[in-house]
Every structure is written in structure tokens, then in C-alpha cells.
Scaffold this motif. Structure first.
Motif, short mmCIF file in Angstrom:
data_model
loop_
_atom_site.label_atom_id
_atom_site.label_comp_id
_atom_site.label_asym_id
_atom_site.label_seq_id
_atom_site.Cartn_x
_atom_site.Cartn_y
_atom_site.Cartn_z
N ILE A 16 0.84 -1.20 0.00
CA ILE A 16 0.00 0.00 0.00
C ILE A 16 0.87 1.25 0.00
O ILE A 16 0.60 2.23 -0.71
N ARG A 20 1.07 4.22 -2.97
CA ARG A 20 0.98 5.67 -2.75
C ARG A 20 2.19 6.40 -3.34
O ARG A 20 2.05 7.50 -3.90
N GLU A 37 -7.45 2.95 -1.62
CA GLU A 37 -8.71 2.90 -0.86
C GLU A 37 -9.88 2.46 -1.73
O GLU A 37 -10.75 1.73 -1.27
N LEU A 40 -9.43 -1.35 -2.46
CA LEU A 40 -9.68 -2.10 -1.24
C LEU A 40 -11.17 -2.12 -0.91
O LEU A 40 -11.72 -3.13 -0.47
N GLY A 41 -11.85 -0.98 -1.12
CA GLY A 41 -13.28 -0.91 -0.86
C GLY A 41 -14.07 -1.81 -1.78
O GLY A 41 -14.92 -2.59 -1.34
N PHE A 216 -17.69 3.75 2.15
CA PHE A 216 -16.85 4.91 1.90
C PHE A 216 -17.29 6.10 2.75
O PHE A 216 -16.45 6.90 3.20
N THR A 219 -15.98 5.45 6.33
CA THR A 219 -14.53 5.53 6.49
C THR A 219 -13.97 6.91 6.21
O THR A 219 -12.80 7.18 6.49
N PHE A 221 -13.54 8.18 3.22
CA PHE A 221 -13.03 8.27 1.85
C PHE A 221 -14.05 8.97 0.97
O PHE A 221 -13.69 9.62 -0.02
N HIS A 242 -9.22 11.94 -2.32
CA HIS A 242 -7.90 11.39 -2.07
C HIS A 242 -6.91 12.54 -2.08
O HIS A 242 -6.67 13.16 -3.13
#
Length: 356
Positions: A16, A20, A37, A40-41, A216, A219, A221, A242
């Protein structure tokens, strides 16, 4: 190069972190749709979600998020929901697209919002288009001044209707980040009604999309913004954030206030809210909406097409998908055809509603 395919949940903190780092090598990779993210979601709710991890020696050089369907038919991660797609890698990576598909067990990978400058997929473009972007790098005041200069009629209309909304209904205020789940349920209800009203497929009729949006929101995001007039919620927007980039995702409004153009008022208020929150750009998504012309500051070139290997699944996919994609592309590229198609869909929706 070594290519390993894993499920998103199998990525570790090292992977991860490297993901990035690679995003920072290219400004266009800053999109929330290309952030870990998002993958992963989607991976939490889609069993078909996969990530190809590309290594050159001891160093990871790329991540390729995708979904693998039956017969080796591949799509971008979250296909149908994403406004930007691609491989997360530094510019100039020498990678053979078909070799990548072979390693992923894919016979074909189709795309419709691919970053057009990614060299690995450039030979497979069938059409190129653009995604409009609102540039807030100079702050909201600078953005509004540029909008006033470039689209004076649009800006003047928005401000007039905003004042009228305040006089007729109540004081106009904007909540940039609502944590209220009731606000989210209301937005999805409005959006479902819009899909039905315009003859489009209701995304919120799919349980996994509802769960993804809720996740989302929980969290952080996802950012849920709400426009109010007095005690009345008028419009809302759910976008993904993001870093300094906001991706517009699900805008909706209460049709009772349609004459005030609440969506346009909301977008201008969203720009102010984003600028105040340190966001420097809002990606508006591809589409034929004329109002986007008044908001855009620049454009991101994107592409539509498919990479295919010689497999039975790829041949079947071509027969089923290519004619439809070409017809849809012709409509998107022609404003007159788009208006006719939009009108036809709305007429169909009305007839379907009467039949029900």
C-alpha cells in the motif's frame, strides 16, 4: 518482470505504501479512483476484484487493479462506477499489455475511462475523449473569477437562482461533510428516482453498490455534501476524496426545487467547500452534461477501447460488446445525437412508469 495476482485484501502495508509512492510520480494518478482505498473498498464487496503486482527485480513498479469475470473477461476495478482507470505506475514504464493480461488470466480487458497517456495501452484505443476538471489551485475566489470571465451567463444564472431560492424557501447554507446516514439515504433515494425518470439503470438497485457507498461514507473516503434552504434539503453530492483531489460521483436533488437549478448551485458551493478543505481540483466525470462546460478549468484526456488476446472468451466479448460500444460512442461524440438519445430515454421511462 514478475507479475503476481492477488486479492485486494492480501495487499500488505508495504504494498500500500508503494502504491501511494507511485501515485506521486504522475499528477493524473492522484484520482481517488486510482487510490488503494478505492480498490480495497471494491474488494470488500466484489469477489472478482484482483490486483496484479508487477515487480522488476526486487522493486515493485506497478499495480494493475481489475476485475475478472467468466471466460477471462476483464474490466477495470469498479467498472461502471469509475471515471478514471489505468495502471498505477511511474511514467515511461515499459510493459507489454498482452503479457500483463496473460499473467492475470484475462483474455480481454476493456476500458472506457482510461488515462490516455499511459503508453502500455495506447495501441488499443478505439476512441479518445476528455474528462472536465475544476481547478481550485488558486483558491475559490480565483476559480469564481475565472468562471465569471469564461462563462458569465452560467455564473450569473447560478447566483440569481441562489438568491431566489433563499427568498422563496429559506436561508441557503451548505454542509460540506455530513456524517448523517439519513442524508446519505436521502441522496440515494433522489438518485434512484433520477435514474428511473431518465430511463437509466438504477445503480442503487444493486446491493453491493449501496454497501460500497455506505462503507466509503463511514470511512471518510467519501464526502457527503448537502445544500439546504431553511430546513429543506435541496440537493446533495457524494464524492470521493484522495489527498487534494475530489472525484465527483453521485449528485442529486429534490425535484420540487428543480426550477432553482439546485445541482448547479450545489456545484458552486462544493467548489468553495473543497477549496476551504485544501482540495485543489474536482474531476467532474465524462458525460454530455452541458452545465459542466461552465465549470471546467481544464480537461484530462481519456480513452475507450480493449486489449485482447486470441482466446474464445475474447472473441465472444467482441461480438457482444463492440457494436454497442461503437453506437454509444457515436452518441457521446455528437451533441445532437446525445440530446435525441436523452429525450428518447426519458420518454421510455415515462411510458414504462405508466405501464407499471
Amino acid at each position: 518482470m514478475k507479475i503476481t495476482v492477488v486479492r485486494p485484501r492480501d495487499l500488505g502495508t508495504t504494498e500500500i505504501g508503494r502504491w501511494r509512492e507511485l501515485q506521486l510520480t504522475d499528477p493524473e494518478l492522484g484520482s481517488p479512483f486510482l487510490a488503494p482505498e478505492f480498490t480495497l473498498g471494491v474488494g470488500r464487496f466484489r469477489n472478482a476484484a484482483r490486483v496484479a503486482v508487477v515487480e522488476d527485480g526486487t522493486r515493485t513498479v506497478a499495480f494493475f487493479p481489475h476485475e475478472r469475470g467468466p471466460a477471462g473477461i476483464g474490466h477495470p476495478i469498479g467498472f461502471g462506477l469509475t471515471d478514471l482507470q489505468g495502471i498505477v505506475a511511474a511514467p515511461g514504464l515499459d510493459l507489454d499489455a498482452r503479457a500483463l493480461l496473460r499473467a492475470c488470466g484475462l483474455g480481454v480487458w476493456d476500458f472506457d475511462h482510461l488515462l490516455a497517456h499511459q503508453a502500455a495501452f495506447a495501441p488499443y484505443h478505439a476512441a479518445r475523449r476528455v474528462e472536465p476538471v475544476m481547478d481550485l489551485g488558486g483558491g475559490f475566489a480565483a476559480f469564481e473569477e475565472e468562471m465569471r470571465r469564461a462563462a458569465p451567463k452560467t455564473h450569473k444564472t447560478i447566483r440569481y437562482k441562489e438568491r431566489k431560492l433563499g427568498r422563496d424557501v429559506g436561508e441557503v447554507r451548505y454542509e460540506f461533510a455530513s456524517a448523517d446516514t439519513a442524508d446519505l439515504r436521502r441522496l440515494m433515494k433522489w438518485k434512484s428516482a433520477q435514474y428511473t425518470r431518465t430511463g437509466r439503470t438504477d445503480r442503487f438497485a444493486r446491493p453491493w453498490i449501496v454497501r460500497l457507498v455506505r462503507y466509503f461514507h463511514e470511512t471518510g473516503f467519501g464526502v457527503l455534501s448537502v445544500l439546504w434552504a431553511g430546513d429543506e434539503p435541496v440537493s446533495a453530492h457524494f464524492g470521493l476524496r484522495h489527498g487534494t483531489v475530489m472525484a465527483g460521483w453521485f449528485p442529486a436533488y429534490d425535484v420540487r426545487f428543480g426550477k432553482y437549478s439546485p445541482g448547479m448551485i450545489g456545484h458552486l458551493r462544493l467548489a468553495r467547500g473543497c477549496a476551504d478543505a485544501g482540495i485543489t481540483e474536482i474531476a467532474l466525470g465524462r458525460g454530455g452534461k452541458e452545465f459542466k462546460e461552465g465549470f471546467k478549468s481544464r480537461e484530462i484526456p481519456i480513452a475507450e477501447g480493449r486489449v485482447a488476446r486470441r482466446t474464445p472468451g475474447a472473441g465472444l466479448h467482441w461480438v457482444r460488446a463492440t457494436p454497442l460500444n461503437r453506437a454509444r460512442g457515436a452518441v457521446l461524440d455528437n451533441p445532437a445525437l446525445y440530446k435525441h438519445a436523452d429525450r428518447a430515454l426519458k420518454t421510455y421511462a415515462k411510458l414504462r412508469g405508466r405501464t407499471r
